[in-house]
Design an enzyme around this catalytic site. Structure first.
Site, PDB file in Angstrom:
ATOM      1  N   HIS A  14     -17.211 -34.793 -10.497  1.00  0.00           N
ATOM      2  CA  HIS A  14     -17.359 -33.982  -9.856  1.00  0.00           C
ATOM      3  C   HIS A  14     -16.565 -33.510  -9.063  1.00  0.00           C
ATOM      4  O   HIS A  14     -15.656 -33.657  -8.178  1.00  0.00           O
ATOM      5  CB  HIS A  14     -18.244 -34.359  -8.712  1.00  0.00           C
ATOM      6  CG  HIS A  14     -18.848 -33.723  -7.741  1.00  0.00           C
ATOM      7  ND1 HIS A  14     -20.450 -34.147  -7.334  1.00  0.00           N
ATOM      8  CD2 HIS A  14     -18.955 -32.798  -6.710  1.00  0.00           C
ATOM      9  CE1 HIS A  14     -20.734 -32.380  -6.230  1.00  0.00           C
ATOM     10  NE2 HIS A  14     -19.326 -32.143  -6.144  1.00  0.00           N
ATOM     11  N   HIS A  16     -14.976 -28.990  -7.516  1.00  0.00           N
ATOM     12  CA  HIS A  16     -15.153 -27.772  -7.363  1.00  0.00           C
ATOM     13  C   HIS A  16     -13.697 -27.502  -7.445  1.00  0.00           C
ATOM     14  O   HIS A  16     -12.863 -27.331  -5.967  1.00  0.00           O
ATOM     15  CB  HIS A  16     -15.440 -27.914  -5.281  1.00  0.00           C
ATOM     16  CG  HIS A  16     -16.842 -27.835  -5.171  1.00  0.00           C
ATOM     17  ND1 HIS A  16     -18.375 -27.504  -4.913  1.00  0.00           N
ATOM     18  CD2 HIS A  16     -16.926 -29.758  -5.079  1.00  0.00           C
ATOM     19  CE1 HIS A  16     -19.267 -28.338  -5.334  1.00  0.00           C
ATOM     20  NE2 HIS A  16     -17.698 -29.618  -4.788  1.00  0.00           N
ATOM     21  N   ARG A  18     -13.845 -22.626  -7.859  1.00  0.00           N
ATOM     22  CA  ARG A  18     -13.795 -21.831  -6.932  1.00  0.00           C
ATOM     23  C   ARG A  18     -13.209 -21.263  -8.029  1.00  0.00           C
ATOM     24  O   ARG A  18     -13.291 -21.785  -9.059  1.00  0.00           O
ATOM     25  CB  ARG A  18     -12.994 -21.998  -5.927  1.00  0.00           C
ATOM     26  CG  ARG A  18     -13.384 -23.351  -3.821  1.00  0.00           C
ATOM     27  CD  ARG A  18     -14.117 -23.623  -3.961  1.00  0.00           C
ATOM     28  NE  ARG A  18     -14.289 -24.406  -3.193  1.00  0.00           N
ATOM     29  CZ  ARG A  18     -15.769 -24.911  -2.125  1.00  0.00           C
ATOM     30  NH1 ARG A  18     -16.305 -25.311  -3.106  1.00  0.00           N
ATOM     31  NH2 ARG A  18     -14.924 -25.471  -1.050  1.00  0.00           N
ATOM     32  N   ASN A  42     -20.914 -23.646  -6.812  1.00  0.00           N
ATOM     33  CA  ASN A  42     -21.839 -23.410  -6.594  1.00  0.00           C
ATOM     34  C   ASN A  42     -20.373 -22.107  -6.133  1.00  0.00           C
ATOM     35  O   ASN A  42     -19.699 -22.635  -5.127  1.00  0.00           O
ATOM     36  CB  ASN A  42     -21.190 -24.043  -5.317  1.00  0.00           C
ATOM     37  CG  ASN A  42     -20.851 -24.834  -4.905  1.00  0.00           C
ATOM     38  OD1 ASN A  42     -19.620 -25.573  -5.822  1.00  0.00           O
ATOM     39  ND2 ASN A  42     -20.717 -25.556  -3.667  1.00  0.00           N
ATOM     40  N   LYS A 100     -27.030 -28.854 -12.433  1.00  0.00           N
ATOM     41  CA  LYS A 100     -26.784 -28.591 -10.914  1.00  0.00           C
ATOM     42  C   LYS A 100     -27.744 -28.363  -9.922  1.00  0.00           C
ATOM     43  O   LYS A 100     -28.208 -27.311  -9.199  1.00  0.00           O
ATOM     44  CB  LYS A 100     -25.303 -28.579 -10.101  1.00  0.00           C
ATOM     45  CG  LYS A 100     -25.228 -28.433  -8.503  1.00  0.00           C
ATOM     46  CD  LYS A 100     -25.159 -30.516  -8.421  1.00  0.00           C
ATOM     47  CE  LYS A 100     -25.057 -30.703  -6.828  1.00  0.00           C
ATOM     48  NZ  LYS A 100     -23.242 -30.826  -6.703  1.00  0.00           N
ATOM     49  N   HIS A 137     -27.518 -33.039  -5.716  1.00  0.00           N
ATOM     50  CA  HIS A 137     -26.566 -33.162  -4.301  1.00  0.00           C
ATOM     51  C   HIS A 137     -28.242 -33.913  -3.403  1.00  0.00           C
ATOM     52  O   HIS A 137     -29.340 -32.774  -2.987  1.00  0.00           O
ATOM     53  CB  HIS A 137     -26.138 -31.603  -3.899  1.00  0.00           C
ATOM     54  CG  HIS A 137     -25.880 -31.644  -2.698  1.00  0.00           C
ATOM     55  ND1 HIS A 137     -24.783 -31.803  -2.043  1.00  0.00           N
ATOM     56  CD2 HIS A 137     -26.439 -32.365  -1.289  1.00  0.00           C
ATOM     57  CE1 HIS A 137     -24.415 -31.743  -0.496  1.00  0.00           C
ATOM     58  NE2 HIS A 137     -25.584 -32.133   0.194  1.00  0.00           N
ATOM     59  N   HIS A 175     -22.408 -37.965  -5.088  1.00  0.00           N
ATOM     60  CA  HIS A 175     -20.949 -38.178  -3.984  1.00  0.00           C
ATOM     61  C   HIS A 175     -22.372 -39.062  -3.138  1.00  0.00           C
ATOM     62  O   HIS A 175     -22.515 -38.442  -2.019  1.00  0.00           O
ATOM     63  CB  HIS A 175     -21.491 -37.143  -2.983  1.00  0.00           C
ATOM     64  CG  HIS A 175     -21.311 -35.984  -3.238  1.00  0.00           C
ATOM     65  ND1 HIS A 175     -22.576 -35.519  -2.449  1.00  0.00           N
ATOM     66  CD2 HIS A 175     -21.231 -34.288  -3.098  1.00  0.00           C
ATOM     67  CE1 HIS A 175     -23.594 -34.676  -2.514  1.00  0.00           C
ATOM     68  NE2 HIS A 175     -22.286 -33.712  -3.224  1.00  0.00           N
ATOM     69  N   ASP A 248     -15.515 -34.638  -5.622  1.00  0.00           N
ATOM     70  CA  ASP A 248     -15.774 -34.030  -4.737  1.00  0.00           C
ATOM     71  C   ASP A 248     -14.393 -32.964  -4.075  1.00  0.00           C
ATOM     72  O   ASP A 248     -15.201 -32.486  -3.222  1.00  0.00           O
ATOM     73  CB  ASP A 248     -16.709 -33.979  -4.344  1.00  0.00           C
ATOM     74  CG  ASP A 248     -17.560 -33.213  -2.858  1.00  0.00           C
ATOM     75  OD1 ASP A 248     -17.948 -32.092  -3.661  1.00  0.00           O
ATOM     76  OD2 ASP A 248     -18.425 -33.329  -1.813  1.00  0.00           O
ATOM     77  N   HIS A 252     -10.998 -25.034   0.554  1.00  0.00           N
ATOM     78  CA  HIS A 252     -12.043 -24.255   1.858  1.00  0.00           C
ATOM     79  C   HIS A 252     -10.287 -23.386   2.755  1.00  0.00           C
ATOM     80  O   HIS A 252      -9.427 -24.205   3.209  1.00  0.00           O
ATOM     81  CB  HIS A 252     -12.554 -24.922   2.487  1.00  0.00           C
ATOM     82  CG  HIS A 252     -13.421 -24.821   2.507  1.00  0.00           C
ATOM     83  ND1 HIS A 252     -14.797 -23.958   1.964  1.00  0.00           N
ATOM     84  CD2 HIS A 252     -14.367 -26.516   1.915  1.00  0.00           C
ATOM     85  CE1 HIS A 252     -15.751 -24.442   1.854  1.00  0.00           C
ATOM     86  NE2 HIS A 252     -15.745 -26.080   1.325  1.00  0.00           N
ATOM     87  N   ALA A 264     -18.002 -27.692   4.990  1.00  0.00           N
ATOM     88  CA  ALA A 264     -17.947 -28.935   4.826  1.00  0.00           C
ATOM     89  C   ALA A 264     -17.122 -28.988   3.396  1.00  0.00           C
ATOM     90  O   ALA A 264     -17.315 -27.883   2.835  1.00  0.00           O
ATOM     91  CB  ALA A 264     -19.284 -29.422   4.783  1.00  0.00           C
TER      92      ALA A 264
HETATM   93  C1  NCD Z   1     -18.766 -28.745  -1.101  1.00  0.00           C
HETATM   94  C2  NCD Z   1     -18.140 -27.322  -1.276  1.00  0.00           C
HETATM   95  O1  NCD Z   1     -17.303 -27.091  -0.439  1.00  0.00           O
HETATM   96  O2  NCD Z   1     -18.374 -26.733  -2.579  1.00  0.00           O
HETATM   97  N1  NCD Z   1     -18.798 -29.103  -0.052  1.00  0.00           N
HETATM   98  C3  NCD Z   1     -18.653 -31.268   0.693  1.00  0.00           C
HETATM   99  O3  NCD Z   1     -19.061 -31.076   1.505  1.00  0.00           O
HETATM  100  N2  NCD Z   1     -18.488 -31.634   0.015  1.00  0.00           N
HETATM  101  C4  NCD Z   1     -19.838 -28.909  -1.787  1.00  0.00           C
HETATM  102  C5  NCD Z   1     -21.441 -29.742  -2.180  1.00  0.00           C
HETATM  103  O4  NCD Z   1     -20.664 -30.818  -2.956  1.00  0.00           O
HETATM  104  O5  NCD Z   1     -21.444 -30.625  -1.048  1.00  0.00           O
HETATM  105 ZN    ZN Z   2     -19.432 -31.310  -3.715  1.00  0.00          ZN
END
Ligand code: NCD
Ligand code: ZN
Length: 348
Positions: A14, A16, A18, A42, A100, A137, A175, A248, A252, A264
């Site tokens: 899992h 991210h 970007r 996402n 997903k 999720h 998660h 996860d 950001h 988040a």
């Molecule tokens: C994730 C994100 O920033 O893309 N944020 C998070 O709080 N975990 C998305 C997700 O997995 O919920």
């Molecule tokens: Zn995530």
């Protein structure tokens, strides 16, 4: 006392990373240590079709050295309008590893997620038929449901009926964040397995909110109670087959993370494998780290484990505070940045 451990190369189920400059800055941290990673879809705009998935995989490979041994695993962002034929084509062509499911508005960039669960049944039936995994999720986004209960309510309202209606559909509970979730996954294995982040094993909501509001502990699903943290940690460190590594890690830009409405997500890939090793060591469970990090995940996904190894040593180092991308103003702060980390990946 164990001070050095060699394990089968792990995978991150899992992640991210970007797109664009952030992809370039963040993916190398993962590719250095892990054999494979599930790249979450996402993005803005999301990875909706097999064509989007093929293009994203190319963009990911383009930020890595040409001789990299790392393999990105691409996922399809499920919406009310996802076409089962396109999903099947993407799966058969080796573009999509999984689909997903984000409930609409549950988390970062999930506005296009699922709003009408009846509409996705055709896709789920097709996935069940072709043996494709569904990654969920697991949070019910209903304003009348308390944010700390979103996971528990989703299990009752959505997951139990879905698992019953599609008994051949293999699922990942992403998660996992609560004791209720842990107990449910144990009861529903092997149909359902769960990915576990480092921060849901390290933090409780008093850490997050009890000593000032700490935006760098804010993620979805939100950090819960000490009882929840202990249940998650015991499950992961037990080596049980239904629990496996999924960081996860979710960078950001600092301005968005610290905005009045803050995003988040915690960016942990620069310290994640070391943090998992620390957790297993603290709980005297290092002998189970390989199952959690390198064996249970591939087994749930029906894939072979990686064939090479990595080595970690008990050697203290200081985590970097931030990663810069796209010029000096853009930076992402790192989970545990500035902290001393007792374990280090010394060969990978
Ligand atoms: C994730 C994100 O920033 O893309 N944020 C998070 O709080 N975990 C998305 C997700 O997995 O919920
Ligand atoms: Zn995530």
């Amino acid at each position: 006392m164990t001070t050095r451990i060699t394990i089968t190369r792990p995978d991150d189920w899992h992640l991210h990373v970007r797109d664009g400059a952030m992809l370039k800055a963040s993916l190398p941290f993962t590719a250095r240590v892990f054999g494979r990673a599930i790249l979450m879809p996402n993005l803005v705009p999301p990875v909706l079709t097999a064509a989007d998935g093929a293009a994203y995989r190319q963009r990911a490979m383009a930020v890595l050295p040409t001789d990299t041994k790392f393999t990105p695993l691409i996922t399809c962002y499920l919406t009310d309008d996802t076409d089962p034929d396109d999903v099947e084509r993407g799966f058969r062509e080796g573009i999509f590893t999984a689909v997903k499911l984000y409930p609409a508005n549950a988390t970062t960039n999930s506005a296009a997620g699922v709003a009408d669960y009846a509409k996705i049944e055709r896709v789920l039936a097709r996935m069940e038929k072709i043996g494709m995994l569904l990654l969920i999720h697991c949070e019910e986004v209903d304003p009348t449901v308390d944010v700390f209960d979103r996971e528990a309510v989703f299990i009752d309202r959505r997951l139990i009926p879905m698992a019953k209606k599609f008994p051949g559909l293999k699922i990942v509970f992403e998660h996992i964040s609560s004791k209720i979730g842990i107990d449910y996954v144990r009861s529903a294995a092997p149909q359902i397995g769960a990915s576990v982040t480092p921060y849901h094993m390290q933090l409780n909501r008093t850490d997050w909110l009890g000593w000032g509001n700490r935006p760098y502990m804010y993620c979805m699903p939100v950090i819960k109670t000490e009882q929840d943290r202990i249940a998650i940690r015991q499950a992961a460190t037990s080596g049980e087959a239904c629990f496996f590594l999924g960081t996860d890690s979710a960078p950001h830009p600092v301005a968005r993370k610290l905005g009045v409405i803050g995003s988040a997500g915690l960016f942990n890939s620069p310290v994640c494998m070391e943090t998992y090793a620390q957790i297993f060591d603290e709980d005297d469970k290092l002998e189970n780290l390989e199952k959690f990090a390198s064996l249970n995940g591939p087994k749930h996904y029906g894939l072979p484990p990686n064939s090479d190894t990595i080595t970690l040593e008990k050697t203290s180092w200081t985590a970097p505070e931030e990663v810069l991308f796209d010029g000096p103003e853009e930076r992402a702060l790192i989970y545990r940045g500035g902290e001393k980390i007792p374990w280090k990946v010394v060969s990978a």
